[in-house]
Design an enzyme around this catalytic site. Structure first.
Site, PDB file in Angstrom:
ATOM      1  N   GLU A   1      -2.917   6.850   7.284  1.00  0.00           N
ATOM      2  CA  GLU A   1      -3.501   8.126   6.548  1.00  0.00           C
ATOM      3  C   GLU A   1      -4.665   8.606   7.105  1.00  0.00           C
ATOM      4  O   GLU A   1      -5.288   7.979   8.153  1.00  0.00           O
ATOM      5  CB  GLU A   1      -3.790   7.509   5.003  1.00  0.00           C
TER       6      GLU A   1
ATOM      7  N   GLU B   1      -6.763   1.798  -2.783  1.00  0.00           N
ATOM      8  CA  GLU B   1      -5.799   0.610  -3.043  1.00  0.00           C
ATOM      9  C   GLU B   1      -6.102  -0.217  -4.153  1.00  0.00           C
ATOM     10  O   GLU B   1      -7.264   0.044  -4.755  1.00  0.00           O
ATOM     11  CB  GLU B   1      -5.902  -0.765  -1.854  1.00  0.00           C
TER      12      GLU B   1
ATOM     13  N   ASN C   1      -6.123  -3.982  -5.794  1.00  0.00           N
ATOM     14  CA  ASN C   1      -6.258  -5.505  -5.486  1.00  0.00           C
ATOM     15  C   ASN C   1      -6.012  -6.103  -6.781  1.00  0.00           C
ATOM     16  O   ASN C   1      -6.750  -6.152  -7.725  1.00  0.00           O
ATOM     17  CB  ASN C   1      -7.615  -6.017  -4.954  1.00  0.00           C
TER      18      ASN C   1
ATOM     19  N   LYS D   1       0.842  -1.284  -0.090  1.00  0.00           N
ATOM     20  CA  LYS D   1      -0.039  -0.048   0.073  1.00  0.00           C
ATOM     21  C   LYS D   1       0.782   1.306   0.002  1.00  0.00           C
ATOM     22  O   LYS D   1       0.414   2.347  -0.527  1.00  0.00           O
ATOM     23  CB  LYS D   1      -0.923   0.151   1.172  1.00  0.00           C
TER      24      LYS D   1
ATOM     25  N   ASN E   1     -14.648  -2.683   8.243  1.00  0.00           N
ATOM     26  CA  ASN E   1     -13.959  -2.545   7.243  1.00  0.00           C
ATOM     27  C   ASN E   1     -14.215  -3.845   6.118  1.00  0.00           C
ATOM     28  O   ASN E   1     -13.369  -3.811   5.251  1.00  0.00           O
ATOM     29  CB  ASN E   1     -12.737  -2.212   7.252  1.00  0.00           C
TER      30      ASN E   1
ATOM     31  N   PHE F   1     -22.715  -6.971  14.755  1.00  0.00           N
ATOM     32  CA  PHE F   1     -23.037  -7.143  13.211  1.00  0.00           C
ATOM     33  C   PHE F   1     -22.302  -8.350  12.687  1.00  0.00           C
ATOM     34  O   PHE F   1     -22.537  -8.362  11.451  1.00  0.00           O
ATOM     35  CB  PHE F   1     -22.636  -5.927  12.552  1.00  0.00           C
TER      36      PHE F   1
ATOM     37  N   GLU G   1      -9.828   0.706  -6.002  1.00  0.00           N
ATOM     38  CA  GLU G   1     -10.725   0.753  -4.899  1.00  0.00           C
ATOM     39  C   GLU G   1     -10.678   2.575  -4.580  1.00  0.00           C
ATOM     40  O   GLU G   1      -9.562   2.935  -4.448  1.00  0.00           O
ATOM     41  CB  GLU G   1     -10.485   0.144  -3.764  1.00  0.00           C
TER      42      GLU G   1
END
Length: 667
Positions: free
Chosen positions: A221, A309, A311, A137, A256, A369, A296
């Site tokens: 970040e 990023e 993938n 990354k 996430n 969740f 993304e």
């Protein structure tokens, strides 16, 4: 036309030219639904497949589907699916001409692949330079800047320790996102709002990164609050051609990790879509990318977008792109790997209809969740009888969901000519999905897709915590829905009672009195007890609840896991999950499982004399809410701990969770 299969209600095309030679044998270094997905396309292309597996996956679906299979080690991924030496040996032993890899890729394996290339083995994916550049990354962000791609403000180097993380976070300004440089799938990621959370986030993110990817480097970040997560699918060949295959909306997330995806996005206009697509292609060309990949972006409310990023693999959510474009991405990846140029131009790529994907997990949605659940799938039935439904899965009835791997059961995809049609089919598909033996998130998925905010397209990555600030509690019944559930439960109870009185079509007791046609029942639902009057007329029941009569009709096939019921003209699909001799029953209604107790009026009057079982006192016990491995213990017997203090760390499905004391006391 290459879109012919879309119009005939197939959900992705795999038209193959038999004269176009690719590979004779392909090794799939992966497991689960994605391995099965690759095998399906290989079969259509006439390519033989080799599956690798761990010892606990010996009877997995992908192993049964493949032409050959080889065990590469014990259950932990580091010793099997990431056992590079064993995988390379399988490639040599089986003489596979190509290898498809979608798990986390280690640099050592990439080096091995480079060596194997000289022996004629082809990697289905981009070259090692692109994988290393985009898989890191930190490096990918620098490359994105140089390619004129919008990037998120942050620290572009490697964070050395927790103290440096705090210093950098203060300079950037809270909140910040701490994430693994080599990460993906939501693992090794933490949001920090202050110094304390930054230190804790650094610790857990580095541990998760080392465990999942073999690389504990982190970057920090700026965290963009309340954004949308929208990604662009790209496809590039080895001849300098690259396409963007439109976007996927992936904003519904928990921890996430994506939960619901769709294509296209309700938010993007043609200009923004084109700008994002062109930047994605620019990045792919900058690293000489050659395969299918995903760029993304985070998109704010003003449609400003920032690179997140890239993938370098086939994403979990790729089916929705296949549905609206008619392309088989696995087939395209294999063609590109063989050296063929792309068959399409950018102008050929359509947005044809709408597709929605729900990730069905073995998780308890009532705990944060979704906390992992393990067990054996005692009953499993996919809703493939519903029109325009696609299910990508790697399990079957009898499969085990273990602590070693991701808890995904399947990807459920529906397609429609428009969004409303796709969502309506998804609602029906979720109601018709039978899963027994493990907890699952069907109830959460169904609530999301019917929620007014989601239907209107008013979503962000904060959708779940905003809509359910106190956690997910299941579907909240309206008065009409409560009456429908009570009437259905009472009718189901009476249908079963009447069936039990007969054997092979004749009464069990021939001298019994003539059968009754009306009954008085008492139904407990939640904290309420409701008197219900039931009368039978042919195959229908007339049920009086709250002074209102409802007509309930069904075929009453009590042996089927699915029961189609019509209540005053409204058709519902329900599932009876369990029942007991004491009248207790669990019914899945509108996606949520409700517990009821149905008694005759006499039995209900006598039940008040039954003693209630006292609840277990668990205030002095720390009990893990999910199965997992204890990776750290922070206390010892005799220690005094305060409320909220960490006791231990549990790792489940590659995610680490801190277990804290619920009260002050002595260990």
């Amino acid at each position: 036309s290459r879109w012919c299969l879309i119009t005939s209600l197939k959900l992705y095309s795999s038209v193959h030219d038999p004269n176009e030679k690719t590979f004779e044998k392909l090794l799939i270094a992966n497991r689960g639904e994605i391995a099965c997905r690759v095998i399906k396309t290989c079969k259509k292309m006439g390519i033989k497949t080799v599956a690798i597996h761990s010892d606990v996956d010996a009877n997995a679906v992908h192993v049964k589907m493949a032409d050959e299979s080889v065990c590469v080690g014990p259950a932990p991924t580091s010793k099997s699916y990431l056992n590079m030496d064993a995988i390379m040996e399988v490639i040599r032993k089986t003489r596979a001409q190509a290898v498809s890899l979608n798990v986390s890729i280690c640099c050592s394996f990439l080096s091995s692949l480079s060596l194997q290339a000289s022996e004629g083995v082809t990697f289905i994916g981009p070259d090692t330079h692109a994988i290393q550049a985009m898989g890191d990354k930190i490096e990918s962000k620098l490359l994105a800047k140089n390619a004129k791609v919008n990037t998120i403000p942050g620290f572009d180097g490697v964070v050395k320790d927790a103290d440096e993380a705090v210093r950098i976070a203060r300079e950037i300004g809270y909140p910040v996102m701490i994430k693994a440089s080599a990460g993906g799938g939501g693992k090794g990621m933490r949001i920090a709002w202050d110094d304390e959370e930054t230190r804790e986030g650094f610790r857990f993110s580095s541990q998760e990164a080392a465990s999942s990817f073999g690389d504990d480097r982190l970057l920090i970040e700026k965290f963009i609050d309340n954004p949308r997560h929208i990604e662009i699918q790209v496809l590039a060949d080895k001849h300098g051609n690259a396409l963007w295959l439109n976007e996927r909306e992936c904003s519904i997330q928990r921890r996430n990790q994506k939960v619901v995806e769709e294509a296209p996005s309700t938010f993007l206009d043609p200009e923004t879509r084109r700008a994002m697509g062109e930047q994605a292609v620019a990045l792919a060309k900058a690293v000489k990318y050659s395969s299918a990949g995903t760029v993304e972006f985070l998109v704010d409310s003003s449609k400003n977008f920032y690179f997140l990023e890239m993938n370098t693999r086939l994403q979990v959510e790729h089916p929705v792109t296949e549905c609206i474009t008619g392309l088989d991405l696995v087939q395209e990846m294999i063609r590109v790997a063989k050296g063929y140029p792309l068959r399409h131009k950018q102008a050929d790529i359509p947005i044809n209809g709408w597709a929605v994907e729900c990730r069905v997990y073995a998780e308890d949605p009532y705990k944060s969740f979704g906390l992992p659940s393990i067990g054996k799938l005692s009953q499993y039935q996919e809703p493939l009888h519903v029109p325009s439904v696609r299910v990508d899965s790697g399990i079957q009835q009898g499969s085990d969901i273990s602590i070693y791997y991701d808890p995904m059961i399947s990807k459920l995809i529906t397609y429609g000519s428009n969004r409303a049609e796709a969502l309506k089919r998804m609602e029906e598909a979720l109601d018709n999905y039978v899963i027994r033996g493990v907890a699952h998130n069907i109830s959460l998925l169904r609530e999301v897709i019917v929620h007014p905010r989601f239907v209107q397209g008013d979503i962000s990555t904060k959708f779940l915590p905003e809509v359910y600030p106190d956690g997910f509690k299941g579907h909240k019944l309206t008065d009409l829905e409560r009456r429908e559930l009570l009437a259905t439960a009472a009718s189901l109870y009476m249908a079963e009672q009447l069936r039990s009185q007969r054997f092979l079509g004749t009464p069990r007791i021939p001298i019994a009195k003539s059968k009754r046609s009306s009954w008085e029942l008492s139904v407990r639902l939640g904290d309420g007890i409701y008197p219900v009057a039931v009368s039978k007329d042919g195959s229908s029941f007339s049920v009086e609840v709250d002074g209102m009569k409802l007509n309930v009709t069904s075929e009453w096939n009590l042996a089927s896991p699915l029961l189609s019921v019509t209540i005053d003209g409204t058709r519902r699909t329900i599932q009876r999950i369990s029942r007991s001799a004491s009248g207790e029953t669990s019914i899945q209604f509108l996606g949520t499982v409700y517990k009821l107790q149905i008694l005759t009026k006499v039995a209900a009057e006598l039940s008040k004399y039954m003693p209630e079982k006292a609840a277990e006192d668990t205030s002095s016990i720390l009990r893990s809410p999910m199965p997992g491995t204890v990776v750290a213990v922070s206390v010892k017997p005799g220690d005094m701990v305060s409320e909220g203090q960490e006791i231990c760390v549990i790792e489940a499905m590659k995610m680490q969770n801190s277990m804290v004391a619920a009260k002050t006391g002595k260990v």
